[in-house]
Motif scaffolding. Structure first.
Motif, PDB file in Angstrom:
ATOM      1  N   SER A 267      -0.080  24.915   7.376  1.00 23.44           N
ATOM      2  CA  SER A 267      -1.500  24.555   7.317  1.00 23.44           C
ATOM      3  C   SER A 267      -2.208  25.291   6.178  1.00 23.44           C
ATOM      4  O   SER A 267      -3.089  24.744   5.526  1.00 23.44           O
ATOM      5  CB  SER A 267      -2.196  24.790   8.661  1.00 23.44           C
TER       6      SER A 267
ATOM      7  N   HIS B 112       4.895  28.845  15.870  1.00 23.68           N
ATOM      8  CA  HIS B 112       3.562  29.264  15.493  1.00 23.68           C
ATOM      9  C   HIS B 112       3.452  29.682  14.020  1.00 23.68           C
ATOM     10  O   HIS B 112       2.555  29.258  13.283  1.00 23.68           O
ATOM     11  CB  HIS B 112       3.163  30.404  16.440  1.00 23.68           C
TER      12      HIS B 112
ATOM     13  N   ILE C 296       3.632  26.675  11.654  1.00 28.70           N
ATOM     14  CA  ILE C 296       2.384  25.893  11.614  1.00 28.70           C
ATOM     15  C   ILE C 296       1.365  26.604  10.723  1.00 28.70           C
ATOM     16  O   ILE C 296       0.671  25.985   9.923  1.00 28.70           O
ATOM     17  CB  ILE C 296       1.809  25.673  13.035  1.00 28.70           C
ATOM     18  N   LYS C 297       1.299  27.931  10.872  1.00 27.60           N
ATOM     19  CA  LYS C 297       0.371  28.710  10.046  1.00 27.60           C
ATOM     20  C   LYS C 297       0.687  28.547   8.557  1.00 27.60           C
ATOM     21  O   LYS C 297      -0.202  28.307   7.738  1.00 27.60           O
ATOM     22  CB  LYS C 297       0.487  30.196  10.418  1.00 27.60           C
TER      23      LYS C 297
END
Lengths: 322, 322
Positions: A134, A127, A130-131
């Motif tokens: 992005s 998680h 990905i943060k």
């Protein structure tokens, strides 16, 4: 370079295999284009950062390879879109995809690579990573847009320039280092240090790139020298020259920046003004400062083959200009 | 439409607010372009599906709004890139972004919206949803590329056409429904039903769009009629006509498909052949079958205002052609 990669040779071999293997698609045409641009080389600096930072933080499994590949995919997607935006003719020493296949496939295959990257990350499901990535890709597109807005603007300030470089280049370098670290055991302080290291490294990398566009030869850079001027990109060597230029010289630069077709003579005139006002030395000094700061950030880690390799990579980046 | 949205009016108001609010960027220029294209309307069918499916599955909080907005952002990003690829002049009844600002901002703001979407999803952190949406966006880009490869190809088969439609349109409809459902309580069987509902709905939606491109008027469609032919897109009404056309007629179609500038006369000639061989009726019948299948998929849910609204939405989609 040989000295930097000596301890991660197997990883780099796995990286190349993964780059091939992870681009799964039933559309052969996509594979052709992706293979063309990815196999045609590139320095693989961003994946290298992921791998070295993962190792530095004691990571011992193999997820870092697919994240390294993913970051190279994202970088490749931006190259495909950049070349459309800039109407570039060359990339990595060969014809660019937009020249060979047209703008449409460049846009769409870029989109494919973006999506595929997020799909790969989603499948792994880390998680925080990905943060981080992005956020970096959002900054990247903002940087590209900021750069577009400054096209041919002789009044571009240093502050605006550094903001563009931070967003379009340094943030992804920074994310690459952070992501590598996050796969291993990392304290909040170490994470910050790696983020900072990557950021400073990325700033220096872009500054050196912008120097090389005035000082290198086509075969060294893999793209045409003088491209920035042709595309109306006002980079630091030029900003520095403009600041000291006499009104008549300023007018010359302004006219050339606004031309749709710059000639070799135009390039020579601008290059001479940059030399006259020491735009290269100035930019080079700042790049070296960034590299010093980057290396400084790494000192919180105990010495290891991986801190050593990262330090050498930092030196390599700033020495490209010679 | 009024009848479909009567139970979710507050949600739709929140959606519009969120669409404005979630596009956070320090770059004013990005906001201008995003506001221009997003405010200029669009039917908001994909976000509507997220909202209705979330409600259907008993979801009672407010995360569905930001997912609905996110899916609209992804859709908007594809429109921006599509218009560059197709060199389109009109979108949603107004000049397209590429016409007003140029191709470069269209590509880059599209990239920004893609990245922002993933950033928003990463912040919320629903792993299965990120997986579903990233798979859909990968399929979407594959669909666009497959379509590009079939440009002006008179031998395009129905199978190839359906594969394009599935990837470029149906998969995102399908994901929108699934994502809504996943926010609520959903069994594996229900998830499959929603995925199937969205898929069939999306297929029908695209088929009707392809019909309207031959039968509608500019002001109904918000873009120019005859655009598909102009862009060399071989859609089902035309594929059906080609299958029955006499050799001379086939040659006429082939010539027109390969022209760089189709005239109103060309469009009229092709339209007449489609009418002659009942390409509209044929496509329309298949669209209605998809809608029937879509509605059938919903029957595993007990009747509620939300199944009712989804059924009506399905009817609305196929009735747009009248």
């Amino acid at each position: 370079m040989e000295d930097i990669i000596k301890d991660i040779k197997d990883d780099l071999k796995d990286l190349e295999t993964s780059i091939q293997k992870l681009v799964t698609t039933k559309v052969g045409f996509i594979k052709d284009i992706v293979n063309y641009i990815i196999r045609s080389g590139g320095k693989r600096i961003r994946p290298l950062l992921v791998i070295l930072c993962a190792k530095l933080c004691g990571y011992n499994n193999n997820r870092h390879i697919s994240y390294a590949a993913t970051i190279e995919f994202i970088h490749t997607a931006t190259l495909l879109h950049d070349d459309v935006v800039d109407n570039a003719k060359m990339r990595r020493g060969a014809s660019s995809v937009n020249v060979l296949w047209g703008n449409e496939p460049s846009v769409l295959v870029g989109d494919f690579l973006y999506s595929k990257s997020f799909e790969l990350m989603a499948e792994d499901g880390h998680h925080e990573i990905i943060k981080t990535i992005s956020k970096a890709t959002t900054a990247l597109s903002e940087g590209e847009i900021l750069e577009l807005l400054q096209t041919s603007d002789i009044d571009t300030t240093e502050e605006q320039y550094f903001d563009i470089v931070k967003n379009k280049t340094a943030t992804l370098f920074s994310a690459a280092c952070e992501v590598g670290g996050m796969l291993g055991n990392i304290s909040e302080e170490e994470r910050l240090a790696l983020r900072n290291f990557g950021y400073k490294l990325g700033m220096a990398f872009q500054l050196v790139d912008d120097i090389l566009d005035y000082t290198s030869y086509d075969n060294v850079l893999g793209k045409q020298v003088g491209t920035d001027l042709k595309e109306g990109k006002v980079t630091l060597p030029l900003i520095h020259a403009i600041a000291s230029a006499k009104p008549r010289e300023r007018l010359t630069i302004k006219k050339i920046l606004n031309k749709t077709n710059t000639t070799p003579g135009d390039f020579e005139r601008v290059r001479k003004l940059i030399v006259k006002y020491q735009g290269i030395e100035y930019t080079s000094r700042i790049a070296r400062e960034y590299i010093d700061d980057a290396k400084q950030a790494l000192t919180i880690f105990p010495f290891s083959p991986f801190t050593d390799a990262l330090m050498k990579l930092a030196n390599y980046i700033v020495r490209r200009e010679l």
